[in-house]
Design a protein around this motif. Structure first.
Motif, PDB file in Angstrom:
ATOM      1  N   ASP A  49       0.824  -1.297  -0.153  1.00 25.09           N
ATOM      2  CA  ASP A  49       0.072   0.104  -0.068  1.00 25.09           C
ATOM      3  C   ASP A  49       0.756   1.137   0.052  1.00 25.09           C
ATOM      4  O   ASP A  49       1.988   1.186   0.480  1.00 25.09           O
ATOM      5  CB  ASP A  49      -0.817  -0.061   1.149  1.00 25.09           C
ATOM      6  CG  ASP A  49      -1.695   1.268   1.328  1.00 25.09           C
ATOM      7  OD1 ASP A  49      -2.305   1.565   0.254  1.00 25.09           O
ATOM      8  OD2 ASP A  49      -1.862   1.813   2.460  1.00 25.09           O
ATOM      9  N   LYS A  50       0.420   2.522  -0.367  1.00 24.36           N
ATOM     10  CA  LYS A  50       1.256   3.566  -0.589  1.00 24.36           C
ATOM     11  C   LYS A  50       0.931   4.732   0.622  1.00 24.36           C
ATOM     12  O   LYS A  50       1.548   4.758   1.556  1.00 24.36           O
ATOM     13  CB  LYS A  50       0.832   4.465  -1.721  1.00 24.36           C
ATOM     14  CG  LYS A  50       1.696   5.835  -1.746  1.00 24.36           C
ATOM     15  CD  LYS A  50       1.592   6.339  -3.235  1.00 24.36           C
ATOM     16  CE  LYS A  50       0.237   6.697  -3.451  1.00 24.36           C
ATOM     17  NZ  LYS A  50      -0.124   8.149  -2.705  1.00 24.36           N
ATOM     18  N   ASP A  51      -0.373   5.125   0.661  1.00 19.61           N
ATOM     19  CA  ASP A  51      -0.732   6.230   1.611  1.00 19.61           C
ATOM     20  C   ASP A  51      -1.011   5.591   2.956  1.00 19.61           C
ATOM     21  O   ASP A  51      -1.500   4.821   3.488  1.00 19.61           O
ATOM     22  CB  ASP A  51      -2.255   6.662   1.225  1.00 19.61           C
ATOM     23  CG  ASP A  51      -2.283   7.247  -0.066  1.00 19.61           C
ATOM     24  OD1 ASP A  51      -1.495   8.183  -0.322  1.00 19.61           O
ATOM     25  OD2 ASP A  51      -3.240   6.790  -0.871  1.00 19.61           O
ATOM     26  N   ASN A  52      -0.066   6.581   3.958  1.00 21.20           N
ATOM     27  CA  ASN A  52       0.047   6.243   5.211  1.00 21.20           C
ATOM     28  C   ASN A  52       0.910   4.953   5.565  1.00 21.20           C
ATOM     29  O   ASN A  52       0.666   4.513   6.852  1.00 21.20           O
ATOM     30  CB  ASN A  52      -1.170   6.372   5.741  1.00 21.20           C
ATOM     31  CG  ASN A  52      -1.173   7.366   7.242  1.00 21.20           C
ATOM     32  OD1 ASN A  52      -0.114   8.224   7.282  1.00 21.20           O
ATOM     33  ND2 ASN A  52      -2.025   7.131   8.208  1.00 21.20           N
ATOM     34  N   PHE A  54       4.135   3.768   3.656  1.00 23.08           N
ATOM     35  CA  PHE A  54       5.405   4.198   3.287  1.00 23.08           C
ATOM     36  C   PHE A  54       5.636   5.608   2.836  1.00 23.08           C
ATOM     37  O   PHE A  54       6.716   6.092   2.636  1.00 23.08           O
ATOM     38  CB  PHE A  54       6.103   3.190   2.117  1.00 23.08           C
ATOM     39  CG  PHE A  54       5.806   3.409   0.750  1.00 23.08           C
ATOM     40  CD1 PHE A  54       6.306   4.395   0.039  1.00 23.08           C
ATOM     41  CD2 PHE A  54       4.859   2.628   0.153  1.00 23.08           C
ATOM     42  CE1 PHE A  54       5.945   4.509  -1.312  1.00 23.08           C
ATOM     43  CE2 PHE A  54       4.198   2.595  -1.050  1.00 23.08           C
ATOM     44  CZ  PHE A  54       5.110   3.624  -1.898  1.00 23.08           C
ATOM     45  N   ALA A  55       4.345   6.098   2.472  1.00 26.88           N
ATOM     46  CA  ALA A  55       4.365   7.489   2.169  1.00 26.88           C
ATOM     47  C   ALA A  55       3.220   8.228   2.851  1.00 26.88           C
ATOM     48  O   ALA A  55       2.227   7.475   3.234  1.00 26.88           O
ATOM     49  CB  ALA A  55       3.948   7.519   0.495  1.00 26.88           C
ATOM     50  N   ALA A  56       3.425   9.649   2.858  1.00 25.22           N
ATOM     51  CA  ALA A  56       2.309  10.294   3.682  1.00 25.22           C
ATOM     52  C   ALA A  56       1.215  10.441   2.564  1.00 25.22           C
ATOM     53  O   ALA A  56       1.401  10.391   1.561  1.00 25.22           O
ATOM     54  CB  ALA A  56       3.137  11.767   3.675  1.00 25.22           C
ATOM     55  N   PRO A  57      -0.147  10.647   3.092  1.00 29.05           N
ATOM     56  CA  PRO A  57      -1.408  10.736   2.410  1.00 29.05           C
ATOM     57  C   PRO A  57      -1.306  11.635   1.233  1.00 29.05           C
ATOM     58  O   PRO A  57      -0.638  12.694   1.365  1.00 29.05           O
ATOM     59  CB  PRO A  57      -2.355  10.848   3.267  1.00 29.05           C
ATOM     60  CG  PRO A  57      -1.720  10.448   4.669  1.00 29.05           C
ATOM     61  CD  PRO A  57      -0.212  10.616   4.523  1.00 29.05           C
ATOM     62  N   ARG A  58      -1.671  11.009   0.174  1.00 30.06           N
ATOM     63  CA  ARG A  58      -2.031  11.970  -1.403  1.00 30.06           C
ATOM     64  C   ARG A  58      -0.333  12.347  -1.669  1.00 30.06           C
ATOM     65  O   ARG A  58      -0.356  13.440  -2.340  1.00 30.06           O
ATOM     66  CB  ARG A  58      -2.590  12.976  -0.991  1.00 30.06           C
ATOM     67  CG  ARG A  58      -4.074  12.588  -0.520  1.00 30.06           C
ATOM     68  CD  ARG A  58      -4.836  11.893  -1.767  1.00 30.06           C
ATOM     69  NE  ARG A  58      -5.961  11.482  -1.468  1.00 30.06           N
ATOM     70  CZ  ARG A  58      -7.115  10.976  -2.330  1.00 30.06           C
ATOM     71  NH1 ARG A  58      -6.842  11.220  -3.600  1.00 30.06           N
ATOM     72  NH2 ARG A  58      -8.155  10.606  -1.982  1.00 30.06           N
ATOM     73  N   THR A  59       0.624  11.780  -1.474  1.00 29.61           N
ATOM     74  CA  THR A  59       2.070  12.146  -1.827  1.00 29.61           C
ATOM     75  C   THR A  59       2.569  11.172  -2.619  1.00 29.61           C
ATOM     76  O   THR A  59       1.999   9.870  -2.707  1.00 29.61           O
ATOM     77  CB  THR A  59       2.967  12.660  -0.837  1.00 29.61           C
ATOM     78  OG1 THR A  59       3.428  11.441   0.000  1.00 29.61           O
ATOM     79  CG2 THR A  59       2.733  13.471   0.060  1.00 29.61           C
ATOM     80  N   ASP A  60       3.650  11.212  -3.472  1.00 32.33           N
ATOM     81  CA  ASP A  60       4.294  10.402  -4.313  1.00 32.33           C
ATOM     82  C   ASP A  60       5.852   9.931  -4.266  1.00 32.33           C
ATOM     83  O   ASP A  60       6.395   9.559  -5.184  1.00 32.33           O
ATOM     84  CB  ASP A  60       3.930  10.800  -5.848  1.00 32.33           C
ATOM     85  CG  ASP A  60       2.464  11.119  -5.924  1.00 32.33           C
ATOM     86  OD1 ASP A  60       1.892   9.915  -6.075  1.00 32.33           O
ATOM     87  OD2 ASP A  60       1.939  11.764  -6.359  1.00 32.33           O
ATOM     88  N   VAL A  61       6.095  10.162  -2.945  1.00 30.31           N
ATOM     89  CA  VAL A  61       7.294   9.951  -2.551  1.00 30.31           C
ATOM     90  C   VAL A  61       7.491   9.118  -1.253  1.00 30.31           C
ATOM     91  O   VAL A  61       6.583   9.118  -0.409  1.00 30.31           O
ATOM     92  CB  VAL A  61       8.146  11.187  -2.230  1.00 30.31           C
ATOM     93  CG1 VAL A  61       8.238  12.014  -3.746  1.00 30.31           C
ATOM     94  CG2 VAL A  61       7.474  12.218  -1.265  1.00 30.31           C
TER      95      VAL A  61
END
Length: 204
Positions: A49-52, A54-61
């Motif tokens: 998963d991405k949001d929250n 390994f990355a802050a929500p709604r970011t792409d880094v």
């Protein structure tokens, strides 16, 4: 984000079988996941998963504090590490695919383009990983911060689930509307003896 009907319908199944809400492994943050996941077991692929997570929500880094852990995870699993996000790579939130392209560039990791929101995209995940030598759901670990999507999806797939309980420093789970609720439900179920769903050895 639009109403996620697949998550709503899947959660209704929890009324019959609460085990779908119970993770196989829980860790406070992404930085604390063991690599490899489930040492000694045949885990060939990781759905991330991405949001929250390994990355802050709604970011792409990648969250800066997690870059080293992320690099180790990518080095270990190679092209069997795939990002599956409901905000990048879906026709609902990312119809042009621009977010998926940017996320792939920033993480050096494939982002699955999927038509159905989690937890309903298991067949698309299976198709992607089967082409990379994964033969059964038990060889897959799903890592994410949400019980309602990530853990439930792993349960319905017959895969292993890793729950990132505390989210990221950018958005601690305890400060979200869902974090305390999901944590309370899992704690209650485990206290009552419910275990995570059995793994599936069925060919995909």
């Amino acid at each position: 984000m639009p109403l996620n009907l697949t998550a709503t319908f899947s959660l209704l199944r929890a009324l019959k079988n609460p085990s779908i809400l119970v993770p196989h492994f829980t860790t406070p943050s992404f930085n604390q996941i063991p690599i490899p996941l489930f040492p000694g077991e045949d885990v060939r692929a990781v759905v991330l998963d991405k949001d929250n997570c390994f990355a802050a929500p709604r970011t792409d880094v990648i969250w800066p504090e997690y870059e080293e852990t992320y690099a180790k995870l990518r080095a270990h699993y190679g092209d069997r590490l795939v990002i599956v996000s409901n905000t990048s790579g879906t026709k609902v939130e990312d119809a042009s695919g621009a977010k998926a392209v940017l996320l792939t560039k920033n993480t050096s990791t494939a982002v699955l383009r999927h038509d159905t929101l989690k937890p309903g995209c298991s067949e698309e995940i299976f198709a992607y990983l089967k082409a990379r030598g994964v033969t059964k759901p038990s060889q897959i670990a799903v890592v994410g911060d949400r019980i309602a999507t990530d853990v439930v999806m792993a349960s319905l797939m017959g895969a292993r689930s890793v729950w990132i309980k505390d989210g990221t420093p950018a958005r601690p789970a305890e400060k979200t509307w869902y974090g305390p609720v999901e944590a309370g439900v899992v704690e209650m179920l485990q206290r009552r003896g419910w275990k995570a769903m059995p793994l599936s050895e069925k060919e995909i």
